[in-house]
Scaffold this motif. Structure first.
Motif, PDB file in Angstrom:
ATOM      1  N   LYS A  35       0.819  -1.214   0.000  1.00 54.28           N
ATOM      2  CA  LYS A  35       0.000   0.000   0.000  1.00 54.28           C
ATOM      3  C   LYS A  35       0.852   1.264   0.000  1.00 54.28           C
ATOM      4  CE  LYS A  35      -2.530  -1.594   3.507  1.00 54.28           C
ATOM      5  NZ  LYS A  35      -3.562  -1.640   4.571  1.00 54.28           N
ATOM      6  N   PHE A  79     -11.055  -2.758  -0.995  1.00 54.41           N
ATOM      7  CA  PHE A  79      -9.781  -2.595  -0.288  1.00 54.41           C
ATOM      8  C   PHE A  79      -9.513  -3.900   0.465  1.00 54.41           C
ATOM      9  CE2 PHE A  79     -11.257   1.944  -0.426  1.00 54.41           C
ATOM     10  CZ  PHE A  79     -10.258   2.426  -1.256  1.00 54.41           C
ATOM     11  N   HIS A  80      -9.028  -4.899  -0.260  1.00 55.78           N
ATOM     12  CA  HIS A  80      -8.997  -6.259   0.273  1.00 55.78           C
ATOM     13  C   HIS A  80      -7.920  -6.495   1.325  1.00 55.78           C
ATOM     14  CE1 HIS A  80      -5.964  -6.224  -2.838  1.00 55.78           C
ATOM     15  NE2 HIS A  80      -5.564  -7.438  -2.535  1.00 55.78           N
ATOM     16  N   LYS A  81      -6.967  -5.586   1.473  1.00 57.18           N
ATOM     17  CA  LYS A  81      -5.927  -5.760   2.482  1.00 57.18           C
ATOM     18  C   LYS A  81      -6.301  -5.118   3.814  1.00 57.18           C
ATOM     19  CE  LYS A  81      -2.865  -8.140   0.201  1.00 57.18           C
ATOM     20  NZ  LYS A  81      -2.473  -9.502   0.631  1.00 57.18           N
ATOM     21  N   THR A 110      -9.038   4.728   2.988  1.00 54.74           N
ATOM     22  CA  THR A 110      -9.336   3.340   2.632  1.00 54.74           C
ATOM     23  C   THR A 110     -10.016   2.586   3.775  1.00 54.74           C
ATOM     24  OG1 THR A 110      -7.150   2.581   3.348  1.00 54.74           O
ATOM     25  CG2 THR A 110      -7.368   3.276   1.065  1.00 54.74           C
ATOM     26  N   MET A 139      -4.482   1.013  -7.328  1.00 53.83           N
ATOM     27  CA  MET A 139      -4.935  -0.193  -6.639  1.00 53.83           C
ATOM     28  C   MET A 139      -3.780  -1.173  -6.453  1.00 53.83           C
ATOM     29  SD  MET A 139      -8.210  -0.756  -9.115  1.00 53.83           S
ATOM     30  CE  MET A 139      -8.764   0.713  -9.968  1.00 53.83           C
ATOM     31  N   THR A 143      -6.206  -6.765  -6.644  1.00 52.93           N
ATOM     32  CA  THR A 143      -7.399  -6.170  -6.033  1.00 52.93           C
ATOM     33  C   THR A 143      -8.663  -6.738  -6.686  1.00 52.93           C
ATOM     34  OG1 THR A 143      -6.383  -4.089  -5.330  1.00 52.93           O
ATOM     35  CG2 THR A 143      -8.724  -4.015  -5.863  1.00 52.93           C
TER      36      THR A 143
END
Length: 248
Positions: A35, A79-81, A110, A139, A143
């Motif tokens: 990120k 925002f998968h993390k 985020t 991104m 993602t």
């Protein structure tokens, strides 16, 4: 009595938290594996390209039919993390120096009640592998993409809109210098990643450090990951000095 009952029912409807389930339509491949360092806005600040690889049950030729008539697209993603699900109702935007708080809905943080992102990207069309090529991504690699919609100029662009603390684009003024070793590796990496140096400049000229560091003496050595390359740099006299680049 009937009116009171209806009012009570309406109140309970609005108080209820509803849960919805979405599926991804594919994943996007980007140069960003962490990120830190990702441009804070998409099309306006990022030069990075991405490849949207569709899920097996989606026929890209059919689903993207007519999309080539649109120069830009809206991409909805996850925002998968941000796995913890933790969020606060106030945040400290980098554009305000990281010191002043605003409400989360007045920011593009985020960390939100729902981890949904929305970006405008340039549409470069389907490639030979039926992957959708886009430019200006902000991104992480892999993602999950939730939806794609065409950008419509007359509806989506509002000339007299007010944008609060982000009315103007941030100043981009930080230059880059390289150590002898880093410069040699830049030339070597260009054979594998033709856009590597352009991406590095694009990322570092925006100063990805925490906002409170920008006006203080800072001798910390930072690291940013582009593709599989770990770039180590330090700010010296307001210049980003690239110390070394390690290929994983």
């Amino acid at each position: 009595m009937t009116n009171q009952s209806n009012e009570g029912q309406k109140s309970s409807d609005f108080d209820r938290v509803e849960v919805f389930e979405f599926r991804s339509i594919g994943l996007i491949s980007t140069p960003f594996n962490q990120k830190f360092g990702i441009p804070r806005q998409s099309q306006s600040l990022s030069k990075a390209k991405g490849l949207i690889k569709f899920s097996a049950d989606i026929n890209p030729q059919n689903a993207c039919r007519g999309l080539d008539a649109f120069s830009h697209l809206w991409i909805s993603f996850i925002f998968h993390k941000n796995k913890t699900g933790a969020w606060k109702d106030t945040v400290r935007p980098p554009r305000l120096g990281g010191n002043e708080k605003v409400g989360v809905f007045a920011s593009r943080s985020t960390f939100r009640p729902n981890p949904l992102g929305l970006s405008v990207v340039k549409n470069l069309g389907l490639n030979a592998n039926n992957e959708l090529v886009v430019e200006g991504v902000d991104m992480l690699d892999k993602t999950p993409i939730i939806d794609i919609k065409p950008y419509i100029e007359y509806a989506d662009s509002i000339p007299n809109a007010h944008s609060g603390f982000a009315q103007c684009a941030p100043e981009i003024s930080m230059e880059l210098e390289y150590s002898t070793a880093a410069k040699a590796k830049i030339h070597s990496l260009a054979q594998v990643y033709s856009d590597f140096e352009a991406l590095l400049i694009n990322i570092l000229e925006q100063d990805p450090r925490p906002a409170y560091k920008s006006d203080k003496l800072d001798d910390k050595v930072y690291s940013v990951l582009i593709y599989n390359c770990d770039v180590r740099w330090q700010v010296r006299d307001n210049i980003n000095f690239i110390i070394d680049i390690e290929v994983a």
